[in-house]
Scaffold this motif. Structure first.
Motif, PDB file in Angstrom:
ATOM      1  N   THR A  34      15.656  -2.777 -24.098  1.00 18.97           N
ATOM      2  CA  THR A  34      14.479  -3.622 -23.915  1.00 18.97           C
ATOM      3  C   THR A  34      13.676  -3.120 -22.723  1.00 18.97           C
ATOM      4  N   TYR A  35      12.375  -3.266 -22.814  1.00 16.85           N
ATOM      5  CA  TYR A  35      11.477  -2.888 -21.723  1.00 16.85           C
ATOM      6  C   TYR A  35      10.819  -4.119 -21.105  1.00 16.85           C
ATOM      7  N   TYR A  36      11.444  -5.260 -21.344  1.00 16.20           N
ATOM      8  CA  TYR A  36      10.924  -6.520 -20.793  1.00 16.20           C
ATOM      9  C   TYR A  36      11.492  -6.750 -19.402  1.00 16.20           C
ATOM     10  N   ASP A  37      10.647  -7.178 -18.462  1.00 18.87           N
ATOM     11  CA  ASP A  37      11.078  -7.445 -17.088  1.00 18.87           C
ATOM     12  C   ASP A  37      10.831  -8.920 -16.782  1.00 18.87           C
ATOM     13  N   SER A  38      11.895  -9.717 -16.790  1.00 20.51           N
ATOM     14  CA  SER A  38      11.750 -11.159 -16.585  1.00 20.51           C
ATOM     15  C   SER A  38      11.355 -11.520 -15.159  1.00 20.51           C
ATOM     16  N   SER A  39      11.560 -10.580 -14.209  1.00 26.19           N
ATOM     17  CA  SER A  39      11.233 -10.876 -12.805  1.00 26.19           C
ATOM     18  C   SER A  39       9.741 -10.757 -12.523  1.00 26.19           C
ATOM     19  N   GLY A  40       8.989 -10.155 -13.445  1.00 20.75           N
ATOM     20  CA  GLY A  40       7.554  -9.994 -13.235  1.00 20.75           C
ATOM     21  C   GLY A  40       7.187  -8.858 -12.315  1.00 20.75           C
ATOM     22  N   GLN A  41       8.173  -8.025 -11.919  1.00 24.66           N
ATOM     23  CA  GLN A  41       7.893  -6.927 -11.001  1.00 24.66           C
ATOM     24  C   GLN A  41       7.115  -5.792 -11.678  1.00 24.66           C
ATOM     25  N   SER A  42       7.264  -5.682 -13.000  1.00 27.44           N
ATOM     26  CA  SER A  42       6.663  -4.532 -13.693  1.00 27.44           C
ATOM     27  C   SER A  42       5.144  -4.552 -13.647  1.00 27.44           C
ATOM     28  N   GLU A  43       4.536  -5.749 -13.486  1.00 26.87           N
ATOM     29  CA  GLU A  43       3.073  -5.810 -13.477  1.00 26.87           C
ATOM     30  C   GLU A  43       2.494  -5.175 -12.212  1.00 26.87           C
ATOM     31  N   TYR A  44       3.323  -4.954 -11.193  1.00 28.39           N
ATOM     32  CA  TYR A  44       2.852  -4.309  -9.976  1.00 28.39           C
ATOM     33  C   TYR A  44       3.235  -2.817  -9.938  1.00 28.39           C
ATOM     34  N   SER A  45       3.828  -2.335 -11.043  1.00 27.78           N
ATOM     35  CA  SER A  45       4.272  -0.947 -11.086  1.00 27.78           C
ATOM     36  C   SER A  45       3.166  -0.066 -11.665  1.00 27.78           C
ATOM     37  N   PHE A  46       3.118   1.181 -11.203  1.00 23.97           N
ATOM     38  CA  PHE A  46       2.095   2.112 -11.665  1.00 23.97           C
ATOM     39  C   PHE A  46       2.614   3.025 -12.780  1.00 23.97           C
ATOM     40  N   SER A  47       3.873   2.854 -13.177  1.00 28.34           N
ATOM     41  CA  SER A  47       4.446   3.720 -14.213  1.00 28.34           C
ATOM     42  C   SER A  47       5.082   2.885 -15.304  1.00 28.34           C
ATOM     43  N   LYS A  48       5.090   3.422 -16.534  1.00 26.90           N
ATOM     44  CA  LYS A  48       5.730   2.757 -17.659  1.00 26.90           C
ATOM     45  C   LYS A  48       7.235   2.995 -17.590  1.00 26.90           C
ATOM     46  N   PRO A  49       8.033   2.038 -18.081  1.00 22.21           N
ATOM     47  CA  PRO A  49       9.499   2.207 -18.001  1.00 22.21           C
ATOM     48  C   PRO A  49      10.049   3.108 -19.091  1.00 22.21           C
ATOM     49  N   TYR A  50       9.185   3.870 -19.785  1.00 22.68           N
ATOM     50  CA  TYR A  50       9.664   4.773 -20.819  1.00 22.68           C
ATOM     51  C   TYR A  50       8.779   6.023 -20.820  1.00 22.68           C
ATOM     52  N   SER A  51       9.302   7.060 -21.440  1.00 20.07           N
ATOM     53  CA  SER A  51       8.613   8.353 -21.448  1.00 20.07           C
ATOM     54  C   SER A  51       7.512   8.376 -22.498  1.00 20.07           C
ATOM     55  N   GLU A  52       6.721   9.452 -22.487  1.00 16.46           N
ATOM     56  CA  GLU A  52       5.649   9.605 -23.461  1.00 16.46           C
ATOM     57  C   GLU A  52       6.217   9.772 -24.874  1.00 16.46           C
ATOM     58  N   GLU A  53       7.363  10.454 -24.968  1.00 17.21           N
ATOM     59  CA  GLU A  53       7.988  10.617 -26.283  1.00 17.21           C
ATOM     60  C   GLU A  53       8.423   9.261 -26.844  1.00 17.21           C
ATOM     61  N   THR A  54       8.992   8.421 -25.962  1.00 20.86           N
ATOM     62  CA  THR A  54       9.418   7.083 -26.396  1.00 20.86           C
ATOM     63  C   THR A  54       8.210   6.234 -26.775  1.00 20.86           C
ATOM     64  N   ALA A  55       7.109   6.380 -26.031  1.00 20.68           N
ATOM     65  CA  ALA A  55       5.888   5.635 -26.350  1.00 20.68           C
ATOM     66  C   ALA A  55       5.397   5.992 -27.744  1.00 20.68           C
ATOM     67  N   LYS A  56       5.516   7.253 -28.085  1.00 24.18           N
ATOM     68  CA  LYS A  56       5.096   7.691 -29.419  1.00 24.18           C
ATOM     69  C   LYS A  56       5.994   7.072 -30.490  1.00 24.18           C
ATOM     70  N   VAL A  57       7.303   7.039 -30.207  1.00 25.36           N
ATOM     71  CA  VAL A  57       8.252   6.439 -31.151  1.00 25.36           C
ATOM     72  C   VAL A  57       7.961   4.948 -31.316  1.00 25.36           C
ATOM     73  N   ILE A  58       7.666   4.272 -30.193  1.00 26.89           N
ATOM     74  CA  ILE A  58       7.361   2.834 -30.247  1.00 26.89           C
ATOM     75  C   ILE A  58       6.149   2.578 -31.135  1.00 26.89           C
ATOM     76  N   ASP A  59       5.090   3.369 -30.939  1.00 28.40           N
ATOM     77  CA  ASP A  59       3.876   3.193 -31.751  1.00 28.40           C
ATOM     78  C   ASP A  59       4.163   3.428 -33.228  1.00 28.40           C
ATOM     79  N   GLU A  60       4.967   4.444 -33.517  1.00 27.46           N
ATOM     80  CA  GLU A  60       5.293   4.744 -34.907  1.00 27.46           C
ATOM     81  C   GLU A  60       6.109   3.631 -35.549  1.00 27.46           C
ATOM     82  N   GLU A  61       7.095   3.100 -34.799  1.00 27.04           N
ATOM     83  CA  GLU A  61       7.954   2.047 -35.336  1.00 27.04           C
ATOM     84  C   GLU A  61       7.177   0.750 -35.553  1.00 27.04           C
TER      85      GLU A  61
END
Length: 629
Positions: free
Chosen positions: A543-570
């Motif tokens: 899962t790439y969900y962050d229940s603490s809300g810290q991810s909204e202040y992050s400048f990077s995604k928690p997954y790679s570009e290859e994974t992002a492509k897989v996510i979009d395809e799925e």
């Protein structure tokens, strides 16, 4: 500013008043009696008489009389000028007899004129109070100058800007809300009642070595009853209850928020045992250091630091409990959430079907309704509604019944109210062409057909092609209230949602923009399945969900570009798969789809019975009565 200049301004104001009023403002007429007035009148000393409100007479003497020593006391005003009058005043008796006397005096030449008027006392009151207003205004101005022009210190300024704005409720205050008025929320009420009991009877707990909790945080979606619970505490507790909002601490002046926190806890400690309730605490309790790119001193952080110290510092008092409410617990500072400050976090969730029934019974009590109104039915028709939503439904139903000239609110009024709140106001005057009406009917009939054929899709209640709010048509379903959701259930719901666009393709061979809200809903659901719930085989249990809300202040995604492509395809594969599944179902039932659309065009609204007449009984129907038993 020089004090001599201030005095000069005051003198000029008095001189202006004197000139504007002809000197009368500096002279009060002398009180006399009716008998003495008769003597003056007989001797011809009276120039004119003005009678106000048929009860009070003002006497103006002639210039010849004012030169006489007998009237020496009234001949000059305060500035030693010749007085223009009135010189005497007295109360008259019968106004008709007095008027007759004045008429006779005029005829005999002993009186020049007389007049009866209605007196407006506001002018006199203003002129009397004006010097006082001027003096007070000048005094306030001087005190503000003496305070240094800033109100940002502690609580000792002249205007008490650093004082707490908390409203105090105690046994002298009439608070009618009690725990009986709070329907549902059994777990939250139990914990809140325990806090009230501790303050009423602390020995019951301290005898066993227990300590009073410092604070309780009410967390939950908007409208679920967090503030209502606090009102019930104020009504039930026999201890002082201080209530305020988190925004009451926020001020433009430096140090005011911290000062108000100190003053609030000082008042509470003086009246201990006591309860402090801070509504919407996220206004002041947001996590420190975030979104503060200015590098400057943050007034809100100072306020939060003071609150943390007061709740659990060296000088704290164990007999002051802090209650707070928020629907944004993820943004609160961790130091505020730790044990010793907010020891308990009470989650106030949306009510289930049983709790909704109780809430309906509370809000139905003041309404004039038909006998034997089925509250179980109303509770089933409002899944996902909060307590505030249910209160709105009851109020809207009463308004609808009044609009229809009814003497009591009935079941249909509540259904119309739910439709009004969920779908928006009907727009029957909206111009829709026959072609568009056919397309809308096919779209809505597609939703109804696919949902009827799928086991886990929500059962249909009503379909309409009357425009409501932003939509051109709408379908109402009665979803099951599930605590957990399985992939096949989510896929069936996605397929039913895509049924509208699929019906357009099956019937017309082309699609339209009418499926925007459907696509938005399906896209969110598919993304949640892939990225949040870990229900995708290709990505696995991640899962790439962050229940603490810290991810909204992050400048990077928690997954790679290859994974992002897989996510979009799925996500795309999930949506397209359910779209093709919906097309297949509709092609198998194309005749029934068109038959349902024709009924929709004719009636504009269809119900579950109409679908049963076309498709037969739905084999997947569940008895909701058994589920709630």
């Amino acid at each position: 500013m020089s004090p001599y200049l201030i005095y000069g301004v005051i003198v000029l104001i008095f001189i202006f008043i004197s000139i504007a009023t002809g000197g009368s403002a500096f002279q009060e007429p002398t009180t006399t009696t009716a008998s003495k007035f008769n003597v003056m009148l007989d001797q011809g000393d009276v120039d004119r008489v003005v009678v106000y409100n048929k009860s009070e007479a003002e006497v103006y003497l002639t210039k010849k009389a004012l030169a006489d020593k007998r009237y020496e006391k009234v001949s000059k005003d305060m500035l030693d000028r010749e007085s223009k009058g009135p010189h005497y005043t007295f109360e008259i008796g019968n106004d008709e007899i007095f008027q007759t006397k004045l008429e006779k005096a005029v005829q005999e030449g002993k009186l020049k004129e007389y007049n009866f008027q209605m007196k407006n006392n506001w002018t006199d009151i203003f002129l009397t109070l004006l010097p006082i207003i001027v003096i007070v205004g000048v005094w306030i101005f001087i005190m503000r100058r003496m305070s240094g022009g800033g109100a940002g210190g502690g609580g000792g300024q002249i205007f008490n800007i650093g004082k707490s704005k908390a409203r105090l409720f105690d046994e002298k205050t009439d608070i009618k809300t009690t725990f009986k008025d709070v329907a549902g929320l059994e777990g939250a009420k139990e914990e809140i009642q325990e806090i009230v009991e501790f303050l009423k009877n602390p020995e019951k707990y301290t005898n066993l070595g227990g300590k009073i909790p410092k604070g309780a945080l009410l967390v939950g979606p908007p409208g679920t009853g967090k503030t209502l619970l606090a009102k019930a505490v104020a009504g039930e507790a026999k201890v002082p209850f201080f209530s305020l909002s988190g925004s009451d601490f926020v001020e433009m002046f430096v140090g005011v928020g911290a000062s108000r926190v100190r003053d609030l806890f000082k008042q509470a400690k003086e009246k201990a045992p006591a309860i402090i309730f801070i509504d919407e605490i996220d206004a002041v309790g947001r996590a420190r250091g975030k979104n503060n790119f200015s590098g400057s001193n943050d007034e809100r952080e100072n306020t939060l630091n003071q609150l943390l110290t007061e709740m659990d510092g060296f000088g704290t008092n164990s007999h002051v409990i802090v209650l707070a409410a928020t629907n944004r617990a993820d943004v609160l500072d961790k130091a505020l959430m730790r044990a010793g400050r907010f020891d308990r976090q009470i989650f106030v969730d949306l009510p289930d079907i049983r709790e909704r029934k109780e809430i309906f019974e509370v809000h139905l009590a003041p309404l004039k309704k038909v006998e034997n109104l089925d509250t179980d039915f109303l509770a089933k028709q409002t899944p996902g509604f909060s307590g505030a939503d249910i209160a709105n439904v009851c109020n809207e139903a009463a308004l609808i019944a009044a609009r229809k000239e009814k003497t009591a609110v009935d079941k249909q009024d509540f259904l119309d109210a739910v439709d009004r709140i969920v779908g928006g106001l009907e727009k029957k005057n909206k111009i829709v062409t026959p072609e568009e009406k056919k397309a809308i009917a096919i779209h809505e009939a597609g939703h109804a057909t696919v949902s009827w054929m799928l086991e886990h899709a929500a059962p249909l209640v009503k379909v309409t092609i009357v425009p409501r709010g932003q939509s051109l048509g709408a379908a109402w379903y009665l979803p099951e209230e599930r605590l957990i959701v399985r992939p096949d259930q989510m896929l069936d719901e996605m397929c039913a949602t895509m049924g509208g666009r699929a019906a357009e393709f099956v019937t017309f061979g082309k699609i339209s923009t009418g499926a925007l809200s459907d696509l938005e809903k399906v896209s969110k659901q598919a993304r949640a399945m892939v990225t949040i719930y870990g229900l995708n085989e290709k990505l696995g249990n991640v899962t790439y969900y962050d229940s603490s809300g810290q991810s909204e202040y992050s400048f990077s995604k928690p997954y790679s570009e290859e994974t992002a492509k897989v996510i979009d395809e799925e996500i795309s594969e999930l949506i397209e798969g359910q779209y093709q599944r919906a097309i297949k179902i509709l092609e198998e039932n194309k005749d029934k789809l068109n038959q349902l659309a024709d009924i929709l065009i004719d009636k504009e609204v269809i119900f579950k019975d109409d679908l049963e007449a076309i498709f037969g009984k739905r084999p997947f129907d569940k008895n909701l009565q058994e589920e709630t038993a």
